[in-house]
Structures are given as C-alpha cells and as structure tokens.
Design an enzyme around this catalytic site. Structure first.
Site, short mmCIF file in Angstrom:
data_model
loop_
_atom_site.label_atom_id
_atom_site.label_comp_id
_atom_site.label_asym_id
_atom_site.label_seq_id
_atom_site.Cartn_x
_atom_site.Cartn_y
_atom_site.Cartn_z
N HIS A 62 4.53 32.57 16.10
CA HIS A 62 3.65 33.51 16.24
C HIS A 62 2.32 32.80 17.28
O HIS A 62 1.81 31.56 17.02
CB HIS A 62 2.95 33.91 15.00
CG HIS A 62 3.75 34.32 13.99
ND1 HIS A 62 3.84 35.94 13.80
CD2 HIS A 62 4.39 34.00 13.11
CE1 HIS A 62 4.45 36.10 12.98
NE2 HIS A 62 5.03 35.06 12.25
N ARG A 64 -0.05 34.55 18.69
CA ARG A 64 -1.17 35.15 18.54
C ARG A 64 -1.89 35.85 19.66
O ARG A 64 -2.95 36.05 19.75
CB ARG A 64 -2.35 34.24 18.01
CG ARG A 64 -1.63 33.57 16.84
CD ARG A 64 -1.59 34.16 15.43
NE ARG A 64 -1.06 33.45 14.44
CZ ARG A 64 -0.60 34.08 13.43
NH1 ARG A 64 -0.10 34.97 13.23
NH2 ARG A 64 -0.52 33.24 12.15
N HIS A 178 11.30 40.76 7.68
CA HIS A 178 10.51 40.25 6.78
C HIS A 178 10.70 40.87 5.49
O HIS A 178 10.40 41.97 5.03
CB HIS A 178 9.03 40.43 7.03
CG HIS A 178 8.04 39.58 6.18
ND1 HIS A 178 7.39 38.72 6.53
CD2 HIS A 178 7.78 39.82 4.96
CE1 HIS A 178 6.36 38.14 5.70
NE2 HIS A 178 6.74 38.85 4.61
N ASP A 304 8.48 29.52 11.50
CA ASP A 304 7.31 30.66 11.44
C ASP A 304 6.26 30.18 11.66
O ASP A 304 5.01 30.42 10.98
CB ASP A 304 7.50 31.00 9.84
CG ASP A 304 6.72 32.41 9.74
OD1 ASP A 304 6.29 33.07 10.67
OD2 ASP A 304 6.40 32.54 8.45
N HIS A 308 -3.77 29.17 12.14
CA HIS A 308 -4.95 29.91 11.85
C HIS A 308 -5.94 28.98 11.71
O HIS A 308 -5.93 27.62 12.06
CB HIS A 308 -4.73 30.39 10.17
CG HIS A 308 -3.85 31.25 10.05
ND1 HIS A 308 -3.65 32.74 10.25
CD2 HIS A 308 -2.57 31.42 9.12
CE1 HIS A 308 -2.74 33.22 9.84
NE2 HIS A 308 -1.97 32.48 9.14
#
Length: 421
Positions: A62, A64, A178, A304, A308
């Site tokens: 990810h 983002r 998922h 994965d 954050h």
C-alpha cells in the site's frame, strides 16, 4: 558497465547456488562466470561474502498514493522497497480515489515510472470497493493493470464474485482476496482469544477468515480462475488452501513476515503496532503457516506494507488503523524466522520472494543469467543490522529496535543502483 565480483549467486529460476561474477551492461546482465575480465570503464562491486540474487518482488503493498500521501507516497514507498531489496512491487487499489478507472491507474503507472524500481498497480474488482458493480476489467487489463483486488474489504456477493472470476480468467489475469467476514468479527485487528480477553477487546475469530477462504477456494475450483488468498493467518485456512490445490484449483496463498514471526502475544508488548487485519493469532497458527510455506501450500511471501502515521497508531486499540510498514524488514525476517531455524533454505526463500510472485502476476521471473534484466539484490545473509530508521514515511513496526540478519547492501534495478547501504 557494472561488474559484481565474487558473490554467492542464488538464482531460484535456474536453481543455481555458486560463487561467480555478474557483468551488467545497460539494463541487462550480459555475462556470468568465474574471474571475468574487468572492462576499463566498469564500476566494480566487491560482493565477496555476500549473496547476489534476483531482485525481490512484493505482490502486496500500500503506497497510499493518490489521496493518503501523508502516510506514504509512491516515491517514499519505492525508496522503502529498494532499501528492502525489492525491485518490483504490486500496489493495492484502496487509494483515494480508488484505482477502479483508467485515469487513476495511469496516474500510479506514470508516477511509478519516475522511481528507481518497477511499480505495478492492481485494479479494484468492484467500483469504489463497494462490492456492488464490477469495474471495466477488460479496459483496465488492456491499460496494464497487474491483476484485480478489493484488498482491505471482502467481496460478499457470490454472484458478482463468480462473474469477476470468469472475467479475470478470460483476461488471463489473477485475483487476490482479503478474507474476513465482518459478520463474524466482534472487533478487527486482534485475534479472538486469550489476549483479546485480557485486554477487554472483542477480536476477530478464525471463522471470519475460514469461511471466506473455503468459499473462494471452491469457487476458484468451479471457475478455473487464478486466485490468491491474501495474508493468510489461520491454521484452518492453510488446510483449506492445501485441499483446494490437491483438488486442482489454481489457488495460491500469501504469508506475511509478521504472521510467521509473531503471535497474539505481541499485542501485549507492542500495542497497536501489532494490530493487523487479519490479526496475529496463536503459536499453533504460526506453525501451520510455516508448515504451509514448507510444503508449498503458501507460495508467496508478501509484506502487506501498510504505512500509517504515528498519530493514528497512538490512538486506542479500537480506533487505531491496522497494519505495519514492512518492506524494509521482510527479507531479514524471512531469514530470521524461516531460514535460520532450518524450516526452509535461502533458495526456497528466493522462490517465495521473487520467482513465485512474478509467475502469479504473469511476469517472467528474475534470473541471474545473460540477457536477463539487471534487477538484483546483494545482501549479507548472516550480517546483523538493527531496525532503527526507515526510508518509508512511516515507522509503524513492532520490529523497531530488533537486530536481524540479512543486511541489504545494494539493490540494482534495470542496471542502475536503486539503493546502496
């Protein structure tokens, strides 16, 4: 020209494991062998005592970008990947806006081309990740989408799911799922077990994953679609994938380093840094994942990579987002948790982190041989390093402060040095 001198070449495609030199010209490997002559204009990397392998591929990251770039962007994600030894990544589609259209797909592809590694993009399966209407899979495939996934959200509509499988099969592209049924989760991110009880948290039961994996394995068998069970965490799900493969389904499975290294106990020590979807489970689940890796039931290791901000992870368990930044510790944890204890060989690890993900995404896997692309990683298998800083924007990792083997010295992509450590 670039000459890599005297490294231990581990090539999972040709199953070569021997000391040799590697000559690179432009973006290709042009020669391999013993004591190659050094051209006058060549840069020489002394790889004595180091491993030289095909660049790693992470099929589940990810970045983002677009929309959540305070967490990560394509440039910093690519820098983290290069620092971890990765030359190719596949980005998930749950950006803002979602990668469910040609414009957003093109944005990621064009921005990815400006980085020193190969940034591929998977498209969403459903518009807006809403699970109600399929994207234009053919148009997205024609535009270069690597595959299709609604990662982060399970696809609950079986009729739509079968349509997606049939279309993906016709297009010759894979699907990744998922697997967590929200109806069977009290609260996400922590295994529904003794630790959840101890901290007064609802938790997510194995059943939330198991029922989805069972359904999708059987539908993959029914449709003939090529399917990946993402970030597998449950011992039962491992068994279900094993059965599906035995029955002849084109089913694959990913495992993450955090799921084969940590258990639910990590939540007590690391708090929200150990909150994952799906959650870290028991030692029994961890051992089942390792067994699945050993026997080929699980055929890919992915991170994965889920960056954050510190502010988000500082929130209480129920409000904090799930996931960790994983690109920079993945190779090291593979060596630490799988190779050093003797579960698998370093050759096996390279298959799981390079050859198999490339083949699943319909790519020619990287190899260390003449005419192959010069995408390589050079690392010290036993060389210790401490996880004390990150190229990623994010630092949300329970592995901060750990001392691990497997220091990456160089990542070379298309013949150029993408990372030097």
């Amino acid at each position: 020209m670039l000459l890599i001198r005297g490294g231990r070449v581990i090539d999972p495609v040709r199953e070569v494991d021997e000391i040799m030199d590697v000559m690179i010209e432009g973006s290709q490997i042009v020669e391999t062998g013993k004591a190659l002559k050094v051209p006058a204009d060549a840069e020489v990397i002394d790889a004595t005592g180091l491993v030289v392998a095909p660049g790693l591929m992470d099929a589940h990251v990810h970045f983002r970008d677009p929309g959540l770039t305070y967490k990560e962007d394509i440039e910093t994600g690519a820098a983290a990947a290069a620092r971890g030894g990765f030359t190719t990544v596949v980005c998930m589609a749950n950006t803002k806006p979602v990668v469910d259209n040609l414009e957003t797909l093109s944005y990621v592809q064009e921005k990815g081309e400006q980085t020193p590694i190969h940034v591929l993009q998977a498209a969403a399966i459903t518009k807006g990740l809403q699970g109600k209407e399929l994207v234009d899979m053919e148009a997205l495939a024609d535009a270069g989408a690597a595959g299709f996934t609604d990662d982060g959200i399970p696809l609950m509509d079986e009729k739509l799911l079968v349509q997606a499988m049939e279309q993906a099969k016709a297009l010759g592209l894979p699907l990744a799922f998922h697997e967590e049924d929200p109806a069977l989760m009290s609260e996400p991110g922590v295994h529904k077990g003794k630790v959840a009880e101890q901290i007064g948290y609802g938790g997510a039961a194995r059943a939330a994953e198991d029922v989805m994996v069972a359904r999708d394995c059987m539908l993959a068998l029914h449709t003939g679609a090529s399917v990946c069970i993402q970030h597998i965490s449950s011992k039962n799900s491992v068994e279900l994938v094993r059965l599906a493969k035995m029955l002849g389904a084109d089913v694959h499975a990913e495992a993450t380093p955090h799921h084969f290294t940590l258990t639910e106990e990590a939540v007590l020590k690391y708090g929200t840094l150990a909150r994952m979807n799906p959650p870290l489970r028991t030692e029994e689940d961890r051992q089942a994942i390792i067994k699945g890796i050993q026997d080929g039931t699980i055929d890919m290791i992915v991170t994965d990579h889920a960056p954050h901000s510190e502010e988000e992870k500082a929130k209480p368990m129920a409000q904090a987002p799930s996931g960790i930044t994983g690109l920079e510790t993945s190779l090291a944890l593979g060596i630490y948790s799988l190779v050093e204890p003797g579960y698998i060989t370093l050759m096996d690890l390279m298959k799981l982190m390079s050859k198999n993900p490339a083949e699943f995404y319909r790519m020619v896997p990287g190899s260390v041989e003449p005419e192959a692309p010069a995408d390589l990683v050079i690392f010290g298998e036993k060389e210790q390093w401490t996880v004390d800083h990150f190229a990623s924007k994010a630092t949300n990792s329970p592995f901060k402060g750990w001392t691990l083997p497997g220091k990456v010295h160089y990542t070379i992509c298309a013949g150029k040095i993408a990372y030097k450590g």
